[in-house]
Design an enzyme around this catalytic site. Structure first.
Site, mmCIF file in Angstrom:
data_model
loop_
_atom_site.group_PDB
_atom_site.id
_atom_site.type_symbol
_atom_site.label_atom_id
_atom_site.label_comp_id
_atom_site.label_asym_id
_atom_site.label_seq_id
_atom_site.Cartn_x
_atom_site.Cartn_y
_atom_site.Cartn_z
ATOM 1 N N ALA A 125 0.799 -1.236 0.000
ATOM 2 C CA ALA A 125 0.000 0.000 0.000
ATOM 3 C C ALA A 125 0.826 1.277 0.000
ATOM 4 O O ALA A 125 0.300 2.361 -0.261
ATOM 5 C CB ALA A 125 -0.935 -0.002 1.210
ATOM 6 N N GLY A 134 3.408 1.842 -1.960
ATOM 7 C CA GLY A 134 4.126 1.979 -3.224
ATOM 8 C C GLY A 134 3.477 2.960 -4.183
ATOM 9 O O GLY A 134 2.487 3.633 -3.871
ATOM 10 N N ILE A 190 1.734 2.439 -6.857
ATOM 11 C CA ILE A 190 0.318 2.137 -7.125
ATOM 12 C C ILE A 190 -0.466 2.150 -5.822
ATOM 13 O O ILE A 190 -1.572 2.693 -5.749
ATOM 14 C CB ILE A 190 0.172 0.751 -7.792
ATOM 15 C CG1 ILE A 190 0.826 0.745 -9.168
ATOM 16 C CG2 ILE A 190 -1.302 0.354 -7.905
ATOM 17 C CD1 ILE A 190 0.978 -0.640 -9.787
ATOM 18 N N ASP A 246 2.360 -2.927 4.154
ATOM 19 C CA ASP A 246 3.555 -2.841 3.302
ATOM 20 C C ASP A 246 4.743 -3.173 4.181
ATOM 21 O O ASP A 246 4.642 -3.101 5.416
ATOM 22 C CB ASP A 246 3.706 -1.410 2.718
ATOM 23 C CG ASP A 246 4.587 -1.375 1.473
ATOM 24 O OD1 ASP A 246 5.790 -1.717 1.576
ATOM 25 O OD2 ASP A 246 4.082 -1.000 0.399
ATOM 26 N N ASN A 273 9.048 -11.071 -7.982
ATOM 27 C CA ASN A 273 7.647 -10.833 -7.621
ATOM 28 C C ASN A 273 6.845 -12.103 -7.341
ATOM 29 O O ASN A 273 5.915 -12.083 -6.523
ATOM 30 C CB ASN A 273 6.964 -10.004 -8.714
ATOM 31 C CG ASN A 273 7.448 -8.566 -8.698
ATOM 32 O OD1 ASN A 273 8.175 -8.174 -7.792
ATOM 33 N ND2 ASN A 273 7.070 -7.776 -9.681
ATOM 34 N N SER A 313 0.641 -7.303 -9.245
ATOM 35 C CA SER A 313 2.091 -7.482 -9.401
ATOM 36 C C SER A 313 2.439 -8.224 -10.690
ATOM 37 O O SER A 313 1.891 -9.281 -10.964
ATOM 38 C CB SER A 313 2.635 -8.275 -8.211
ATOM 39 O OG SER A 313 1.983 -7.899 -7.014
ATOM 40 N N ASP A 367 -5.609 -1.969 -19.626
ATOM 41 C CA ASP A 367 -5.517 -2.017 -21.090
ATOM 42 C C ASP A 367 -6.772 -1.426 -21.744
ATOM 43 O O ASP A 367 -6.687 -0.748 -22.759
ATOM 44 C CB ASP A 367 -5.290 -3.467 -21.548
ATOM 45 C CG ASP A 367 -3.938 -3.987 -21.059
ATOM 46 O OD1 ASP A 367 -2.987 -3.192 -21.003
ATOM 47 O OD2 ASP A 367 -3.851 -5.169 -20.716
ATOM 48 N N ARG A 408 -6.669 2.377 -21.201
ATOM 49 C CA ARG A 408 -5.735 2.954 -22.181
ATOM 50 C C ARG A 408 -6.335 2.980 -23.575
ATOM 51 O O ARG A 408 -6.265 4.004 -24.268
ATOM 52 C CB ARG A 408 -4.478 2.063 -22.250
ATOM 53 C CG ARG A 408 -3.441 2.400 -21.248
ATOM 54 C CD ARG A 408 -2.173 1.572 -21.476
ATOM 55 N NE ARG A 408 -1.227 1.910 -20.430
ATOM 56 C CZ ARG A 408 -0.464 1.036 -19.793
ATOM 57 N NH1 ARG A 408 -0.510 -0.248 -20.109
ATOM 58 N NH2 ARG A 408 0.366 1.427 -18.849
ATOM 59 N N HIS A 448 -1.541 -9.767 -20.419
ATOM 60 C CA HIS A 448 -1.073 -8.409 -20.162
ATOM 61 C C HIS A 448 0.439 -8.281 -20.340
ATOM 62 O O HIS A 448 1.175 -7.952 -19.416
ATOM 63 C CB HIS A 448 -1.480 -7.965 -18.754
ATOM 64 C CG HIS A 448 -1.037 -6.564 -18.439
ATOM 65 N ND1 HIS A 448 -1.529 -5.456 -19.100
ATOM 66 C CD2 HIS A 448 -0.121 -6.095 -17.565
ATOM 67 C CE1 HIS A 448 -0.941 -4.366 -18.632
ATOM 68 N NE2 HIS A 448 -0.078 -4.727 -17.700
ATOM 69 N N MET A 488 -2.812 2.840 -13.302
ATOM 70 C CA MET A 488 -3.084 1.506 -12.744
ATOM 71 C C MET A 488 -3.944 1.618 -11.499
ATOM 72 O O MET A 488 -4.873 0.837 -11.297
ATOM 73 C CB MET A 488 -1.758 0.801 -12.418
ATOM 74 C CG MET A 488 -1.939 -0.605 -11.898
ATOM 75 S SD MET A 488 -2.762 -1.687 -13.093
ATOM 76 C CE MET A 488 -4.135 -2.286 -12.137
HETATM 77 N N1 LIG Z 1 -1.030 -5.335 -13.695
HETATM 78 C C1 LIG Z 1 -0.785 -4.170 -14.247
HETATM 79 O O1 LIG Z 1 -1.448 -3.730 -15.190
HETATM 80 C C2 LIG Z 1 0.305 -3.352 -13.699
HETATM 81 C C3 LIG Z 1 1.156 -3.926 -12.801
HETATM 82 N N2 LIG Z 1 2.170 -3.202 -12.267
HETATM 83 C C4 LIG Z 1 3.036 -3.901 -11.310
HETATM 84 O O2 LIG Z 1 2.664 -3.545 -9.982
HETATM 85 C C5 LIG Z 1 3.781 -3.741 -9.113
HETATM 86 C C6 LIG Z 1 3.963 -2.542 -8.185
HETATM 87 O O3 LIG Z 1 4.319 -1.398 -8.935
HETATM 88 P P1 LIG Z 1 4.626 0.004 -8.179
HETATM 89 O O4 LIG Z 1 3.574 0.291 -7.186
HETATM 90 O O5 LIG Z 1 4.910 0.987 -9.237
HETATM 91 O O6 LIG Z 1 5.977 -0.389 -7.403
HETATM 92 P P2 LIG Z 1 6.605 0.335 -6.124
HETATM 93 O O7 LIG Z 1 7.988 -0.171 -5.989
HETATM 94 O O8 LIG Z 1 6.385 1.800 -6.189
HETATM 95 O O9 LIG Z 1 5.718 -0.233 -4.948
HETATM 96 C C7 LIG Z 1 5.741 -1.563 -4.577
HETATM 97 C C8 LIG Z 1 5.479 -1.632 -3.083
HETATM 98 O O10 LIG Z 1 5.460 -3.012 -2.709
HETATM 99 C C9 LIG Z 1 6.055 -3.093 -1.421
HETATM 100 N N3 LIG Z 1 6.489 -4.456 -1.166
HETATM 101 C C10 LIG Z 1 7.550 -5.134 -1.653
HETATM 102 N N4 LIG Z 1 7.600 -6.360 -1.126
HETATM 103 C C11 LIG Z 1 6.523 -6.475 -0.301
HETATM 104 C C12 LIG Z 1 6.026 -7.499 0.514
HETATM 105 N N5 LIG Z 1 6.632 -8.687 0.592
HETATM 106 N N6 LIG Z 1 4.912 -7.274 1.208
HETATM 107 C C13 LIG Z 1 4.267 -6.073 1.121
HETATM 108 N N7 LIG Z 1 4.702 -5.064 0.371
HETATM 109 C C14 LIG Z 1 5.811 -5.257 -0.334
HETATM 110 C C15 LIG Z 1 7.213 -2.096 -1.498
HETATM 111 O O11 LIG Z 1 7.675 -1.753 -0.198
HETATM 112 C C16 LIG Z 1 6.561 -0.954 -2.240
HETATM 113 O O12 LIG Z 1 5.974 -0.026 -1.346
HETATM 114 C C17 LIG Z 1 4.970 -4.004 -10.034
HETATM 115 O O13 LIG Z 1 5.230 -5.386 -10.085
HETATM 116 C C18 LIG Z 1 4.496 -3.514 -11.383
HETATM 117 O O14 LIG Z 1 5.143 -4.156 -12.467
HETATM 118 C C19 LIG Z 1 2.333 -1.897 -12.590
HETATM 119 C C20 LIG Z 1 1.482 -1.270 -13.471
HETATM 120 C C21 LIG Z 1 0.427 -1.968 -14.127
HETATM 121 O O1 LIG Z 2 4.647 -1.786 -18.059
HETATM 122 C C1 LIG Z 2 4.749 -2.207 -16.888
HETATM 123 O O2 LIG Z 2 5.714 -2.842 -16.458
HETATM 124 C C2 LIG Z 2 3.597 -1.953 -15.967
HETATM 125 C C3 LIG Z 2 2.385 -2.432 -16.615
HETATM 126 O O3 LIG Z 2 2.068 -3.599 -16.569
HETATM 127 C C4 LIG Z 2 1.682 -1.500 -17.486
HETATM 128 O O4 LIG Z 2 1.843 -0.279 -17.386
HETATM 129 O O5 LIG Z 2 0.912 -1.969 -18.333
#
Ligand SMILES: NC(=O)C1=CN([C@@H]2O[C@H](COP(=O)(O)OP(=O)(O)OC[C@H]3O[C@@H](n4cnc5c(N)ncnc54)[C@H](O)[C@@H]3O)[C@@H](O)[C@H]2O)C=CC1
Ligand SMILES: O=C([O-])CC(=O)C(=O)O
Length: 335
Positions: A44, A46, A48, A69, A130, A154, A170, A173, A197, A246
């Site tokens: 929470a 991070g 997103i 988190d 991840n 994730s 998607d 977008r 995805h 996201m």
């Molecule tokens: N499915 C989708 O369409 C999308 C997926 N993502 C994915 O979402 C994920 C998160 O992206 P962001 O928020 O930008 O990353 P971020 O690095 O800003 O945030 C991730 C958060 O997860 C926390 N974290 C790490 N390990 C943990 C654990 N074991 N338990 C609880 N919290 C933990 C971190 O401390 C951090 O606050 C990435 O894997 C990214 O690729 C991102 C955009 C779109």
């Molecule tokens: O591109 C990435 O890694 C994050 C994601 O899944 C997206 O923005 O669609």
């Protein structure tokens, strides 16, 4: 129908319980539960997690928002708790059984925990880090909140999840990109995106919108939708990937699921779920429009009419999806 869905999901859960454990559909959502709806966000603090939690704080259907988190969740929770909406906000770190307390009694658990991409990386490059994070969180959720619905964000979601809202991003977008080209209101552009995805597994079904494009426009638009994530990763230049769009998409999906759990019929969102659509081709998970219900996943819609161009996209996507799914399954079996 319910037994059918439960059977499928329970099988999935046993087979994949470590990686993802995403939807457990045993209990029909009761109206008393609807009045006290706890949503947990894991990851929470991070990029997103924070805007998602902010959007969920504005959701009147949620009575308790539990933020977890490994860093800073109590701080984010304290900040959000000053916003003048009804819901209670609590924050947890790994100390003192924080994860257990965050997920216990949750109706929905949303998981944006994990590492984002840097330029030059594929989503698949995130798997080793991840998958382990999602495994730990899903295992705890299975233990302490066995009735919760889980949604995994994730990456690489093609391998790490059973139900998620990535295709919401998607679709969000696509409707924006198409509206930019046509000069229309994006709210009225509803472009279905199916498959998975990442790259070629993202299959926009633009023909169903009735919009007319030249072949070159269609190719460029398809490429932009398939690689929209890369556009953001590049622009963010090493500081992460899409977070705000996201969070918006995950909030929309969570709200749709809450509406369905509260008994509203006809709530449809694209979701990547265990699906019969291409099972005969060895692809057990596939994103398509899914009617959400009190049991989580209700009717899985078929794809509708495809143009030849879209049929070719589908053919290109299936082998890649199959590989992505096998990777998640292998990971589980090695645990
Ligand atoms: N499915 C989708 O369409 C999308 C997926 N993502 C994915 O979402 C994920 C998160 O992206 P962001 O928020 O930008 O990353 P971020 O690095 O800003 O945030 C991730 C958060 O997860 C926390 N974290 C790490 N390990 C943990 C654990 N074991 N338990 C609880 N919290 C933990 C971190 O401390 C951090 O606050 C990435 O894997 C990214 O690729 C991102 C955009 C779109
Ligand atoms: O591109 C990435 O890694 C994050 C994601 O899944 C997206 O923005 O669609």
């Amino acid at each position: 129908m319910e037994r059918n869905v439960v059977g499928v999901v329970n099988n999935q859960f046993h087979a994949h319980r470590i990686v993802v454990g995403v939807v457990i559909l045993k209990r029909a959502f009761s109206s008393s539960a609807a009045n006290a709806t706890k949503v947990a966000v894991l990851g929470a603090a991070g990029g997103i997690g924070q805007p998602l939690s902010l959007l969920l704080k504005h959701n009147e259907s949620i009575s308790h928002l539990a933020l977890y988190d490994i860093v800073n969740a109590p701080g984010v929770a304290a900040d959000l708790s000053h916003i003048n909406t009804h819901s209670k906000v609590t924050g947890y770190s790994p100390d003192n059984d924080g994860l257990k307390h965050a997920v216990t009694d949750a109706t929905i658990i949303v998981i944006p925990a994990g590492v984002p991409r840097k330029p030059g990386m594929t989503r698949d490059d995130l798997f080793n880090t991840n998958a382990g994070i999602v495994k730990d969180l899903a295992t705890a959720a299975a233990q302490y909140a066995p009735k919760a619905f889980m949604a995994v964000i994730s990456n690489p979601v093609n391998s790490t999840s059973m139900i998620q809202k990535v295709t919401t991003l998607d679709v969000v977008r696509s409707s924006r990109f198409v509206s930019e080209l046509k000069g229309t209101d994006p709210k009225n552009e509803n472009i279905l995106v199916v498959g998975g995805h990442s790259g070629v597994t993202i299959i926009p079904l633009i023909s169903q919108s009735g919009a007319k494009f030249t072949d070159d426009e269609l190719k460029a638009l398809t490429h932009r939708i398939q690689f929209g994530g890369d556009e953001v990763v590049k622009a963010k230049a090493g500081t992460g990937s899409a977070t705000l769009s996201m969070a918006f998409s995950a909030s929309r999906f969570t709200n749709s699921l809450l509406r369905a759990l509260n008994g509203e019929n006809g709530v449809v969102e694209p979701a990547y779920v265990r699906s019969p659509l291409f099972e005969s081709k060895g692809v057990e998970y596939f994103a398509s429009n899914v009617e959400l219900s009190r049991e989580g996943v209700g009717k899985i819609h078929d794809l509708g009419p495809l143009s030849q161009y879209e049929k070719d996209l589908l053919e290109a996507a299936l082998p890649e999806l199959k590989k992505n799914i096998a990777k998640g399954v292998d990971f589980v079996h090695k645990q």
